[in-house]
Design an enzyme around this catalytic site. Sequence first.
Site, short mmCIF file in Angstrom:
data_model
loop_
_atom_site.label_atom_id
_atom_site.label_comp_id
_atom_site.label_asym_id
_atom_site.label_seq_id
_atom_site.Cartn_x
_atom_site.Cartn_y
_atom_site.Cartn_z
CG ASP A 103 -42.77 45.57 42.74
OD1 ASP A 103 -42.18 44.91 41.84
OD2 ASP A 103 -43.22 44.86 43.82
CG ASP A 160 -40.69 39.46 42.96
OD1 ASP A 160 -39.96 38.12 42.80
OD2 ASP A 160 -41.53 39.24 43.83
N1 GLY Z 1 -43.68 41.36 43.87
C1 GLY Z 1 -43.94 40.52 45.03
C2 GLY Z 1 -44.86 39.41 44.90
O1 GLY Z 1 -45.01 38.89 43.89
O2 GLY Z 1 -45.48 39.18 46.05
#
Ligand code: GLY
Length: 376
Positions: A103, A160
Amino acid sequence: MTNAEMLLPHAALARALQEKILAKLPLALAKGRALNFIPYTVRDGEWAEGPFDRICWWTNGFWPALMWEAYLLTGEEPYRLEAQRAEEMLDEAFRDIDHLHHDVGFMWLISAGAQYRLLGTDASRKRMLLAANLLAGRFNPAGFIRAWNGEENAGWAIIDSMMNLSLLYHATDLTGDPRFASIAMRHADTAMRCFIRPDGSSNHIVVFDPRTMAVLDTPAGQGCAPGSQWSRGQAWALYGFTLSHLHTGRADYLATARLVADHFIAMAKQNDWVPKCDFCQSPDDPLVDACAGAIAASGLIELARASGDPRYCDSGAHILRALDERCSDWSASSPAILTRCTGSYHGNDHEIAMVYADFFYVEAVRKLLGDSFLFW
Ligand code: GLY
């Protein structure tokens, strides 16, 4: 249809929400600006930090991004200063490589990347490129960007990550080096093939053999069960494929974004436009995720602009209205706007505020007002 024509029927809604947002953001700033951590949720009326990973907590880019949203809406300097202060706080995360993850786009594209693109700050350009190199370093040449850390996760990929790919597209634009975009497209191609189902729903996690790419498992992840449809994951797919289309011009990414969006719209409509946490959870289970709604609303308005199809803009507006009516706190008792967000179906974070939900909500309203700056 042009973007202006699509937005016209929603002008009154956009202005009403803008007014409420502008009344609320000063409280978000006042409660956040003196903190020595980056806000994630709200406890007892005060901002609270993420549950683990400290400065590396994956949502930490969304606070400076929310401040940039406020700056775009108001032009007021205190928001810019707080966005810059938070971006500098994030530098500590670059020194904590054990806790950094897939992320890094969420952390640096919408903080440093926004500052670089809005103000041309050179230190922000460097942060953005360092983050892009970290993300590129997670690419497995078998064909995917790996999620999380640890040997046991070497073959894990998650939907994600579609949202983090924009960091790589921007890195290619900035450097002229095609490797970043080519990694992004390899990952998006894998996601198109192995995550998206024929009905337009998506797996959250796919576990690959990290050497052969054989699919070993598709666990429930943050959804309710294997094979289910975690709504935030569906929203990441909707918005993520739209962004890959915008950065590459590829028609197959646009077609995938539309397939996912059509399914999301059908499911959200069944609960009067506030998405359930998982589209496969039991019909009597009331758990919703307002955050999934906010991400999808912003993605749908972007998809309308990309495709010229007003149904997506109308659906985004329906979601924004439903979130306003059923999932918002416009009072002074909380610094956050959206309530009723869910961390994961089986986790403890149910019915909470989440800073990234507010970011996507404000982003969607700014788009509905006709502003075209894209953080992604
Ligand atoms: N990237 C993790 C979530 O959406 O919780």
